[in-house]
Design a protein around this motif. Structure first.
Motif, short mmCIF file in Angstrom:
data_model
loop_
_atom_site.label_atom_id
_atom_site.label_comp_id
_atom_site.label_asym_id
_atom_site.label_seq_id
_atom_site.Cartn_x
_atom_site.Cartn_y
_atom_site.Cartn_z
N THR A 202 -6.20 8.45 -7.65
CA THR A 202 -5.95 9.22 -6.81
C THR A 202 -6.35 8.09 -5.44
OG1 THR A 202 -8.85 8.75 -6.81
CG2 THR A 202 -7.26 11.31 -7.19
N ALA A 203 -7.03 7.07 -5.44
CA ALA A 203 -7.13 5.11 -5.32
C ALA A 203 -5.71 4.88 -4.56
CB ALA A 203 -8.08 4.38 -5.61
N ARG A 208 -1.15 1.60 -2.53
CA ARG A 208 -1.82 1.88 -1.65
C ARG A 208 -2.20 1.47 -0.30
NH1 ARG A 208 -7.53 2.52 -2.46
NH2 ARG A 208 -8.16 1.87 -0.83
N GLU A 209 -1.83 2.01 0.80
CA GLU A 209 -1.82 0.98 2.45
C GLU A 209 -3.19 0.91 2.00
OE1 GLU A 209 0.57 0.14 3.99
OE2 GLU A 209 1.75 1.65 3.73
N ALA A 217 6.92 2.00 0.68
CA ALA A 217 7.29 0.67 0.45
C ALA A 217 7.05 -0.50 -0.58
CB ALA A 217 7.26 -0.19 1.14
N ARG A 218 5.88 0.83 -1.02
CA ARG A 218 5.21 -0.28 -2.52
C ARG A 218 5.66 0.11 -3.56
NH1 ARG A 218 5.08 -3.65 -5.69
NH2 ARG A 218 3.43 -4.21 -6.87
N ILE A 259 -3.66 -6.70 -7.98
CA ILE A 259 -2.77 -5.84 -8.69
C ILE A 259 -3.80 -4.55 -7.29
CG2 ILE A 259 -2.03 -4.52 -10.27
CD1 ILE A 259 -2.61 -6.70 -11.81
N ARG A 260 -5.09 -4.28 -7.55
CA ARG A 260 -4.90 -2.58 -7.04
C ARG A 260 -4.93 -2.52 -5.76
NH1 ARG A 260 -9.09 0.25 -10.73
NH2 ARG A 260 -8.39 -0.32 -12.95
N GLY A 261 -5.17 -3.69 -5.02
CA GLY A 261 -5.02 -3.94 -3.36
C GLY A 261 -6.61 -3.33 -3.18
#
Length: 496
Positions: A202-203, A208-209, A217-218, A259-261
């Protein structure tokens, strides 16, 4: 006088003085603790019973370990008992997995699984394994999944880098897939060369942007990896349905944060659902969006609460056409989960796998979608017995997380959420990770898969089935009948 002789002669005096000093310091410490406990009011036990009250906390903590080793019976512990753990340990080590003198399983206890042996079993020498099963046949890049047993989602972050590397290498040796979990795709996942299922939590970690929305894109970058064979949108997980992932700040290292942003050193808390999917129609739109962007099979993972929702999902699919269906559904039982979770959810939210899996299979069958949608069973299925039950119920694949944690050496210390795992599996302490050698543990992972497959095939052949997917519900008996829960709306007498 010789100094050495003098020291020898004085040794008794030195020892006596040292003993008095130690006793004196001990007595002083007791006095200090007595004063501290008596003067504080935050803990009533310590105030009313100074010093002695401190042993209550110590004994409570030690009790967790003493029960496991000295007091609990082989079939008594939860979440996994000693008999189950030892079976996995022996399998992973490639040891002898036979037992003697009869079963320790109470065979007449309600909930016990029994299989119906055939008078003329399938001869194992001439048996053939189940063929690879195609997932997402209409996708540009479908996946012919070769393994009946696969590794369920465990995020890099929830588990350590050496653990991920061991699972990646072990999955490649065993020829099964590894689910990344919701923490994103790390170099450690790619290291072993195994097939990967990328989980979108969900995150949106890893895809994620900055605002937490999906980065197309990612997502395309992740899909460009040949090893990434499928995408799984996680709606909920067994340990905490209705709440997102929880990774304590102590486990959010700079690499994991990158890695998670997200920011390093802060709690990683996922939303309790995807903002893009607030109803069944939006969920199907979301699945179609991910599948179109990636060109690869896309499915969902969920805990079933009310089976009526699966009927609703099937009706919406039929209204749009079979192409709108998820390519697979991973059914996670309420008993699943290996990470941090609130006690209220881990104890009492969602249906167990034995209730949920048959309900999903029946709904898909009734809607004529069973061949279109593959079903993956997950949730406390760590031995061939539970795995065989899943295939009898109708599953196409089984995915396990904690079974593979045991294969890596997990001792069920119940410290997964505290960054203090003594086996190095769920901690980012370099000192604790030193005992986890990815090369050696990868072999244990592969051994476990091989033993699970062998045990599953043995059960299938004993039932007269040519391979595990040929197992049917008639092959399995459940002592005490079906454990389907009854809604309070009807059990109390008057529907409300």
């Amino acid at each position: 006088m010789d100094p050495l002789i003098d020291i020898i002669r004085r040794t008794p005096d030195i020892l006596a003085t040292s003993f008095i000093l130690v006793v004196g310091l001990g007595a002083l410490a007791v006095v200090v603790l007595f004063v501290i406990d008596l003067s504080q009011t935050g803990n009533a036990i310590r105030h009313n019973f100074p010093v002695l009250g401190r042993f209550r906390t110590l004994f409570t903590k030690l009790g967790e370990f003493f029960r496991q080793y000295f007091f609990a019976l082989d079939r008594e512990e939860l979440p996994f008992n000693r008999a189950e753990r030892e079976w996995v340990y022996r399998s992973a080590q490639g040891g002898n997995n036979t037992v003697a003198f009869g079963s320790t399983q109470p065979l007449q206890q309600s909930g016990t699984l029994l299989f119906v042996n055939a008078p003329f079993p399938v001869q194992e020498a001439g048996a053939r394994p189940a063929a690879p099963l195609l997932i997402g046949a209409d996708c540009p890049q479908p996946y012919a999944a070769p393994s009946l047993l696969n590794i369920s989602g465990m995020s890099y972050g929830a588990i350590s880098a050496p653990a991920v590397r061991a699972l990646s290498r072990g999955a490649a040796l065993a020829g099964c897939w590894l689910n990344t979990g919701e923490g994103g795709l790390s170099p450690h996942h790619l290291e072993g060369g195994c097939d990967l299922v990328f989980q979108i939590g969900t995150a949106k970690y890893g895809v994620r942007e900055a605002d937490g929305s999906l980065s197309e894109a990612r997502l395309r970058e992740i899909a460009a990896h040949e090893q990434v064979r499928m995408f799984e949108i996680k709606l909920s997980q067994g340990a905490k349905p209705g709440k997102g992932g929880i990774l304590p700040a102590a486990k959010v290292t700079p690499e994991i944060a990158r890695i998670r942003g997200i920011a390093a050193g802060t709690d990683s808390i996922s939303p309790n659902r995807h903002p893009e999917a607030g109803n069944t129609a939006e969920l199907l739109d979301y699945i179609a969006r991910v599948r179109t962007l990636t060109g690869k099979p896309t499915g969902i993972k969920c805990v079933i609460g009310d089976p009526a929702w699966v009927d609703e999902l099937c009706r919406e699919i039929r209204a749009r056409g079979p192409a709108a269906a998820p390519d697979f559904i991973t059914v996670d039982g309420a008993e699943g989960g290996s990470g941090a979770a609130p006690l209220a959810l881990i104890d009492a939210m969602g249906l167990p796998i034995r209730c949920a899996l048959p309900a999903v299979i029946d709904a898909l069958d009734h809607a004529g979608l069973r061949e279109r949608v593959r079903v993956i069973a997950s949730g406390k299925l760590i031995t061939p017995v539970e795995m065989a039950w899943a295939f009898c119920a109708g599953a196409d694949f089984v995915a396990s997380a904690r079974g593979f944690m045991f294969a890596l050496g997990c001792i069920q210390a119940l410290r997964c959420n505290r960054n203090t795992c003594p086996t190095g599996i769920t901690t980012h302490s370099e000192r604790l990770q030193r005992g986890l050698n990815p090369q050696e543990k990868a072999v244990r992972v592969a051994n476990y898969v091989a033993e699970m497959r062998a045990g599953l095939a043995m059960i299938a052949h004993s039932c007269g089935a040519a391979h595990p997917r040929a197992l049917e519900r008639r092959h399995c008996l459940l002592v005490g009948g079906t454990p389907t829960p009854v809604s309070l709306a009807t059990s109390a007498g008057t529907p409300r």
